[in-house]
Motif scaffolding. Structure first.
Motif: not given
Length: 753
Positions: A213-222, A227-231, A315-324
């Motif tokens: 059950s849910g919403l069938a959205v086009p694949n290109g929406t992501f 916003d795409g990463f969180i979804a 993918v969420m890309v984070q540099g290793s020099s960035v503190d969490f």
């Protein structure tokens, strides 16, 4: 042969000269040289990679588990290619454990709220599908399912499937949707085909398959942005899959990534996140991976950005020099203004609160049995144990000519405070009814006000007549008043857990070896208390251990109690050494000077109370009731508050084979339900929940100085908790006053003579 080898080497050298010297990087590393800077608050800088589709996010519109294949289908949506759609599944808000794949509606009229996350608004109407099956007792002609999206009604579906799941599809106007979190309310109206009444209402049910059950959205929406990463992350977590964290750092990151995971958890509406560390050089993802986090140890990668990996994963890309913590602040800025799960409303003592401000739903009863809940919280330092009164100024109305015996029960935290007849004076405006209740039915933290309507069938052996108007209605103009109290607290797990933050969660060495990877991050991310808002008596801390660590509580509990705890967890702890030394995990109680002074004062006060309790035959940890209570139960986890002198410090013992998502979800859900961990010991069983034990010897803590304004309330709380102490004090004062009077009389007679 030699010529061929030389020619091959020449070709390779030529290709290398054309490509230039490029270092070998993980798949999630941006291929271009420009650095990835941290995006500003509210924006999401995107670094696009390969344009491969997110194939691991595509799910069939018909459930692959077999239920959908047997289901009948109705489709009034526009035709399109199913292979290019993504099913954004529904997530039930009331069930924050998120492990259930089926939402069940029981009764004649039931509604539940769900959510789904959209990365962008579609340009055309979007297909919505609902897979459902109902009890054969439901009468089709007067039973239906109503669907609302973001507060707007969109479709009413008939109930016709009683054996197999039925898949209904319809279109939703994009104007009703919004980027980010969307709300869906499903209301189910069911009428029994044979009987009418309270018992018949419990024979009616409808189940919704959340996996189909849910919403069938086009694949290109992501798209490859924030916003795409969180979804994608929300869709990934809704399936119960762990979140991959790819990195090639030498030091473990599980203890440092908690701030980032806490923000990601809020971004996906409170879902529990399970961490799974992977190598940065892993090429093939696991099944059903739709989002992941990659920590890249490369000077070209700075800040946080979002891209699509070579395998199509967001993918969420984070540099290793960035503190969490710095990355968490960046994401928090991007989340500003987003719709989030509303907190439980707070009632301010001393001020009347309209019910309209305590609930987002209408308090109406359409069926023969309806339970209308109003959840609210009182401050963690509120306490009134004496005979003070809270008051509900009730505005309500009900239908005329209801059957004889119709009742409305008003309950507070499971205790009935008023019974109102509904079989007379119906169909007209009623004056405001003041309903008073003792304040000792309320408690600091989570509370539930329940309106329970029970209306017999008339006649009971025939289907209920279809009534489109409410049978009972609690008007939003009703007001709830709770008197103010002195700032006090009682020894209780709920108060201790409210003061915890993610940094207050520690693991013993045994737990670090035995529990699943990512256990620390998962458990720590569910605690979001702030010390500034929650009064504390020391340094809050929760120490997570395994059954073998139960022996560390030997300074506080008898051997029989420790053995009963171990047996309850199906693992017998080793015999205690009897040394009586403080466990190592509790030795670090250093805080500010004020905290230390407060702790010492409360330790002295606790010793005084313990002395009084021992004199009256009641003690906290040495009571014989606890071992007997534990021996009759079993648990997958145990929460313990062992030391009255350090009430903010608790222990959590976990069986290593327990699915920690169930435990973490239940701990997070304690802010929204009234059946969470309370008392001094709480047993958790997966699928059942919490079972609490409280000592009869209440231990109170005063968090403010005694003044003429609060003296009576403070004295009333202590007198209620320790009545014999006050009896002895009154006897002592009476005897002392009598002796003084006798001495004065004798002195006067002596002077006269």
């Amino acid at each position: 042969m030699m010529r061929r080898a030389v020619a091959l080497m020449a070709i390779v050298a030529g290709l290398a000269s054309q490509a230039g010297a490029q270092p070998l990087l993980p798949d999630d590393t941006p291929p271009a040289a420009p650095a990835l800077q941290a995006p500003a608050a509210g924006t999401a800088e995107t670094q696009l990679g390969l344009s491969a589709p997110v194939t691991d996010m595509i799910v069939p519109l018909v459930d692959g588990a077999g239920r959908g294949r047997q289901a009948a289908e109705t489709d009034d949506t526009a035709s399109g290619s199913r292979a290019e759609t993504v099913l954004v599944r529904l997530r039930e808000l009331q069930n924050r454990q998120r492990t259930a794949t089926v939402a069940e509606f029981v009764g004649e009229w039931t509604q539940k709220d769900f959510s789904f996350t959209l990365p962008a608004l579609p340009e055309a109407p979007v297909p919505f599908q609902l897979s459902h099956v109902s009890s054969v007792n439901a009468l089709p002609d007067s039973s239906f399912i109503r669907v609302e999206v973001n507060g707007q009604p969109v479709r009413e579906l008939p109930i016709r499937s009683f054996e197999d799941y039925r898949l209904d599809r319809f279109s939703i106007d994009p104007a009703l949707l919004r980027v980010g979190d969307n709300r869906v309310r499903i209301s189910v109206r069911q009428t029994h085909r044979i009987y009418c009444g309270v018992e018949a209402a419990f024979q009616l049910w409808t189940r919704v398959d959340l996996e189909a059950s849910g919403l069938a959205v086009p694949n290109g929406t992501f798209r490859a942005d924030f916003d795409g990463f969180i979804a994608g992350l929300a869709s990934h977590v809704a399936r119960g899959e762990p979140v991959p964290i790819r990195h090639d750092l030498s030091a473990p990151i599980a203890d440092r990534i908690t701030p980032l995971f806490s923000v990601l958890r809020r971004a996906v509406n409170g879902d529990i996140l399970l961490l799974e560390e992977q190598s940065a050089w892993q090429v093939k993802p696991g099944p059903n991976v739709s989002a992941r986090v990659s920590i890249i140890d490369d000077p070209r990668v700075r800040g946080v950005s979002f891209r699509r990996g070579g395998d199509g994963t967001l993918v969420m890309v984070q540099g290793s020099s960035v503190d969490f913590a710095e990355a968490a602040d960046m994401l928090q800025g991007m989340l500003a203004g987003r719709v989030a799960v509303p907190p439980v409303p707070q009632v301010t003592p001393g001020t009347a609160k309209p019910l309209a401000e305590l609930t987002q739903t209408d308090l109406v009863a359409h069926g023969r049995y309806i339970a209308m809940r109003v959840s609210f919280r009182l401050p963690n330092d509120w306490m009134l144990l004496a005979n003070q009164k809270a008051r509900l100024d009730l505005d309500y109305r009900f239908a005329p000519a209801l059957p004889r015996g119709a009742l409305l029960q008003i309950k507070v935290n499971g205790k009935t405070v008023r019974l109102l007849p509904l079989d007379r004076d119906g169909g007209r405006e009623l004056p405001t009814l003041p309903v008073s209740m003792p304040t000792n039915v309320l408690r600091a933290g989570q509370n539930t006000l329940l309106f329970e309507a029970l209306i017999p069938g008339d006649p009971p052996h025939a289907p209920c007549p279809v009534v489109n108007t409410p049978l009972v209605e609690i008007l939003p103009t009703s007001r709830f008043f709770v008197p103010a109290s002195p700032r006090m607290s009682v020894l209780d797990l709920d108060h201790a857990l409210a003061a915890l933050t993610a940094s207050d969660v520690l693991l013993t060495e045994s737990a670090q070896r035995s529990l699943a990877p990512g256990a620390h991050v998962m458990l720590a991310s569910v605690f979001g208390g702030t010390k500034a808002e929650t009064p504390t008596l020391g340094t809050p801390k929760v120490t997570v251990g395994v059954p073998g660590d139960i022996a560390l509580l030997s300074p506080f509990y008898s051997d029989s109690a420790l053995q009963a705890m171990g047996n309850a967890m199906r693992s017998l702890p080793p015999p205690s050494s009897g040394s009586g030394e403080m466990p190592v995990a509790w030795s670090d109680n250093a805080g500010s000077a004020a905290d230390g002074a407060m702790t010492r004062v409360m330790q002295m006060f606790s010793q005084l109370q313990t002395g009084f309790l021992s004199f009256s035959g009641e003690t906290y940890t040495s009571t014989t009731e606890l071992p007997a209570w534990l021996r009759a139960r079993s648990a997958d986890a145990i929460l313990v508050q062992p030391d009255p002198a350090l009430p903010e410090q608790v222990w959590l013992f976990v069986n290593p084979d327990l699915d920690l998502r169930a435990l973490a979800s239940s701990l997070a859900n304690r802010l929204y339900v009234d059946d969470g961990p309370r008392g001094q010991i709480a047993l958790f069983t997966a699928g059942t929940g919490w079972e609490n034990w409280s000592t009869t010897a209440k231990i109170l803590y005063l968090l403010e100085p005694v003044t003429p304004g609060n003296f009576l309330a403070v004295a009333g709380n202590f007198a209620t908790a320790y009545p014999w102490i006050f009896v002895f004090m009154l006897i002592f004062i009476t005897i002392a006053a009598s002796l003084v009077s006798v001495v004065l009389v004798l002195n006067r007679r002596r002077d006269n003579t």
